[in-house]
Each structure stands twice: as structure tokens, then as C-alpha cells.
Scaffold this active site. Structure first.
Site, PDB file in Angstrom:
ATOM      1  N   ASP A  52       0.819  -1.220   0.000  1.00  0.00           N
ATOM      2  CA  ASP A  52       0.000   0.000   0.000  1.00  0.00           C
ATOM      3  C   ASP A  52       0.848   1.263   0.000  1.00  0.00           C
ATOM      4  OD1 ASP A  52      -1.947  -2.035   0.587  1.00  0.00           O
ATOM      5  OD2 ASP A  52      -3.257  -0.461   1.321  1.00  0.00           O
TER       6      ASP A  52
ATOM      7  N   SER B 269      -4.441  -9.185   8.192  1.00  0.00           N
ATOM      8  CA  SER B 269      -3.482  -8.089   8.324  1.00  0.00           C
ATOM      9  C   SER B 269      -2.938  -8.082   9.748  1.00  0.00           C
ATOM     10  CB  SER B 269      -4.135  -6.748   7.994  1.00  0.00           C
ATOM     11  OG  SER B 269      -5.130  -6.435   8.944  1.00  0.00           O
TER      12      SER B 269
ATOM     13  N   ASP C 286      -7.163   4.036  12.477  1.00  0.00           N
ATOM     14  CA  ASP C 286      -5.848   4.653  12.415  1.00  0.00           C
ATOM     15  C   ASP C 286      -5.845   5.999  11.706  1.00  0.00           C
ATOM     16  OD1 ASP C 286      -4.537   2.786  13.907  1.00  0.00           O
ATOM     17  OD2 ASP C 286      -3.820   1.609  12.220  1.00  0.00           O
TER      18      ASP C 286
ATOM     19  N   ARG D 279       0.013   5.037  17.887  1.00  0.00           N
ATOM     20  CA  ARG D 279      -0.287   6.064  16.885  1.00  0.00           C
ATOM     21  C   ARG D 279       0.110   7.473  17.319  1.00  0.00           C
ATOM     22  NH1 ARG D 279       0.581   2.009  14.253  1.00  0.00           N
ATOM     23  NH2 ARG D 279      -1.083   0.983  13.099  1.00  0.00           N
TER      24      ARG D 279
END
Length: 424
Positions: A15, A179, A123, A94
Site C-alpha cells: 500500500d 493483516s 488509524d 499512533r
């Protein structure tokens, strides 16, 4: 005119590699940023790949100590757990990564940041709210929310074709049917075959923990010392091995907790954006710390202070999960919780064994536990016959309720029909 600079949160995967190429096609100068928060990653290979695609530079920042000391340890101290199960491993990473992003963006004169987070996930919210809180003037390019990008790329197959045409190297290793996001605190798994909550996660998915069925037959016993709610020392009691640095403590507890299968959860949770999602998590070390810290809190804190603190911790867990680490309400609540931790100091002995962690003893100079007062062997300063009045006063409303309404409904008998027993 010089090109505008974009700082891309880069992972080296399909990605973000395709996003890097796409940003270059939009005539931006792109600098890639990679934060090392303890994930297993070949940073040198990712750097070389990004430069080959066309990035003007790649910044790799070691943030492991910063992550543990400024985010993981405060989360343990505050007792943060989202919806009573999730210890917030990804959520805490994050704002840490965002701090690194903003620092590098300022250093390199980047007007934009970009990321590969999807439009359905948490996210995107966490990254962008954190970045805006740190630098309100920063601008964000989120390709997976741009109509032109989404029309061009529907999913992985389109990205693979684009990568092939653009000479972007793609790993020959078959992609796992889920994932994964990893850091020093935990690993999370979602998507793919995990999207069906009725299907059990395969055993091969787990990387930090082994199955409790294969765990050692001898427990590991450790003593954890806390000061003002923060872990400051861990000692394995059999070997005497002692760790004092936060990163060393977490690494040790991850190892021994993982060996015993501690810290696995498989849950459906509520995303901030409004969706429910299924996630599988491994958080061995922090699971041990959370268990020990909670026990010491109950030992040291006044009952009502503990309940107010628990309410505030639930609110703070929501703030962290939803991306508000740097928000004013989070700062305020954090300060309130820290006041409750002044006296949460002492040591806790825990036993890790076959998927479980159990506290076996605790000591503290600050405990409000009074052994003589609690003892069933002596009256101490407690006057037993005073309890009669206590019970009578508390019974007043129950007697009055019965006088007006009769016996409480929950005590009445009920029966279940065969149809009641059927699963929906």
C-alpha cells in the site's frame, strides 16, 4: 518552483509503496518516515526500496524507548483497557508515531503528511487528530479517502498491477490471509479470514505467545515493584535476574508471558467510526503488568477513590482508542488519574502459568489494609454490634419497597419453553 514536500508514513509494504509512487506522479517531493516502535522490520531493505521508487530521503527513527516510557508505562499507570478487554497496543503507538512524524515534518519543511490508513479504520483518525493537535497547520493527504485514488484502485489486485507496471518490488512470499500490526507492546491481527467472527483464529496466527496447551509445566514467578503506579523493577524469583529499564522489563515479561500463553484475546470491538470489528491481540507483558498494578491499586487506594479512578480510566481509554491522546480532555483526565497514583507503591508477586497470570502476594508501606481490623480472630477497633444499626438503616428502603410493591420480581419463578432455549 520547488515541489511541495510530503512526509509519508511508510511501512515498505504494498500500500504505502504504491502511495509513494502515486504521490510522485502528483509531482510532490516525498520523504518517507519509518518509526521503529519494536516491530520486526528490515528497515534497511525498506529504505532501499523507497529510494529506488523515487523518495528523496527515508528517515528511520528509533522510538522504542520513547514509546514504552511515554505511552506504554503511563497506560499501565492509569490502568487503561478499552471495553474491559483491549490494552490499546495499536492505539498507543499512533500518537507516538505522530510525534515522530511532526518532528521530522518540521525539520524537513514538509507542508503535507500522508499515510496508507483506510477509510473504515481507526488509524486514520488517530494519526490525523494527533498530528493536527501537534501542528494545526499541517495538511493531510489520505489517498484511500480520495475519490480519484479509490476509483483507480479498488483493492489489492489493482495495487499489484500498478506495482508491476511501475517496477515496484513486491514480496514473493504469499500474503497471510489477515493483516497484522506489531510493536514492542503487542501484535494485532484483523481482516481477511478473521472478518467472520464465527471462525476461530488459526493457531499459526500467533507470534508472541504459544498455546497454553504447550506452555511449560512449571510456572514462572516474578516480583514486580511499582513506584507511584509505574513499574520500576522486575525480578524473576528463581534465577534472581532483575530488570529495571522500562524496555528491558517489557521485553522480559513479553518473553516469559508469551512462553506461558499469557495475553491472548479474540474480541469484537466498537470502532470510533461506528463499525464493529473483530480483532485478535497478543499482549503478554502488559497483561502481566496490568494484573499486578490493578491488584496493588486495590490494596493501596481508598474504595471510593478507586471507583472514581476506574471511571476516569474508562474515559481515558476511550480517548486513547479514539485518537485523542493530545486532546485537552485527555490531558485533564490524565492529571486527575495521576493524583490517585501517588501512593500506589509496593511490590507484587505474580505467577504466570498456562495462559493465566495470578497475583500470589503483595506488600506496600502505603496500604490501607489493616490486618487486625480485618481479622476474624480478634475484634480489634471494630464494634460488632454497631453493624446492627448499619443493617437496619440500609434495610429501610428495602422494607418500604416491599410494603408498596411486594416481593421483587426477580425472585418469582419462571419457566423456559423449548423455543426459548433455541439459539437465534
Amino acid at each position: 518552483m520547488s515541489k511541495e514536500k510530503v512526509l509519508l508514513a511508510y511501512s515498505g509494504g504494498l500500500d504505502t509503496s504504491c502511495i509513494l509512487k502515486w504521490l510522485l506522479e502528483q509531482e510532490y517531493e516525498v520523504i518517507c518516515f519509518m518509526a521503529d516502535v519494536g516491530q520486526t522490520e528490515d528497515f534497511a531493505a525498506a529504505r532501499e526500496k523507497a529510494l529506488r521508487i523515487g523518495a528523496s530521503d527515508v528517515v528511520v527513527k528509533d522510538m522504542k524507548d520513547f514509546f514504552v516510557e511515554k505511552f506504554v508505562w503511563p497506560a499501565v499507570q492509569m490502568g487503561l483497557i478499552y471495553e474491559d478487554r483491549y490494552l490499546l497496543g495499536t492505539s498507543l503507538a499512533r500518537p507516538c508515531i505522530s510525534k515522530g512524524l511532526m518532528d521530522v515534518a518540521a525539520q524537513r519543511g514538509c507542508s503535507f503528511i500522508s499515510h496508507g490508513a483506510t477509510g473504515k479504520g481507526n488509524d486514520q483518525i488517530r494519526f490525523e487528530l494527533s498530528c493536527y493537535a501537534l501542528n494545526p497547520s499541517i495538511r493531510v493527504i489520505a489517498p484511500w479517502r480520495l475519490e480519484t485514488f479509490c476509483q483507480r484502485f479498488q483493492g489489492r489486485s489493482d495495487l499489484l498491477e500498478y506495482a508491476k507496471r511501475s517496477n515496484i518490488p513486491v514480496s514473493a512470499t504469499p500474503r497471510a490471509p489477515w493483516s497484522m500490526d506489531a510493536n514492542i507492546m503487542h501484535i494485532s491481527y484483523e481482516s481477511g479470514i478473521l472478518e467472520d467472527p464465527s471462525v476461530a483464529a488459526p493457531e499459526e496466527i500467533y507470534q508472541l505467545t504459544q498455546s497454553p496447551n504447550r506452555a511449560p509445566d512449571t510456572p514462572t514467578v516474578a516480583e514486580i515493584v511499582f513506584k507511584a503506579g509505574l513499574p520500576v523493577r522486575v525480578t524473576e524469583l528463581v534465577s534472581g535476574r532483575t530488570m529495571e529499564k522500562p524496555l528491558d522489563i517489557l521485553a522480559f515479561l513479553n518473553k516469559v508471558g508469551g512462553e506461558h500463553g499469557v495475553g491472548r484475546i479474540d474480541i469484537v470491538e466498537n470502532r470510533y467510526i461506528g463499525l464493529k470489528s473483530r480483532g485478535v491481540y497478543e499482549t503478554p507483558g502488559v497483561t502481566v503488568l496490568h494484573c499486578a498494578h490493578r491488584d496493588l491499586e486495590i490494596y493501596c487506594l481508598d474504595r471510593e477513590v478507586l471507583r472514581v479512578k476506574k471511571y476516569l480510566a474508562d474515559r481515558m481509554a476511550d480517548y486513547v482508542y479514539n485518537g485523542y491522546w493530545y486532546a485537552p480532555e485527555a490531558e485533564y483526565v490524565r492529571k486527575c488519574i495521576l493524583e490517585s497514583q501517588r501512593n500506589v507503591s509496593g511490590k507484587v508477586v505474580v505467577e504466570m502459568y498456562k495462559g493465566h497470570v495470578m497475583v500470589t502476594s503483595r506488600e506496600s508501606m502505603n496500604s490501607v489494609y489493616n490486618q487486625e481490623l480485618a481479622s476474624m480472630e480478634v475484634h480489634g477497633n471494630f464494634t460488632p454490634y454497631s453493624a446492627t444499626g448499619f443493617i437496619e438503616i440500609n434495610a429501610v428502603r428495602l422494607r418500604e419497597h416491599h410494603r408498596v410493591f411486594g416481593t421483587a420480581n426477580m425472585t418469582k419463578h419462571f419457566s423456559r419453553t423449548e423455543s426459548d432455549m433455541k439459539l437465534i
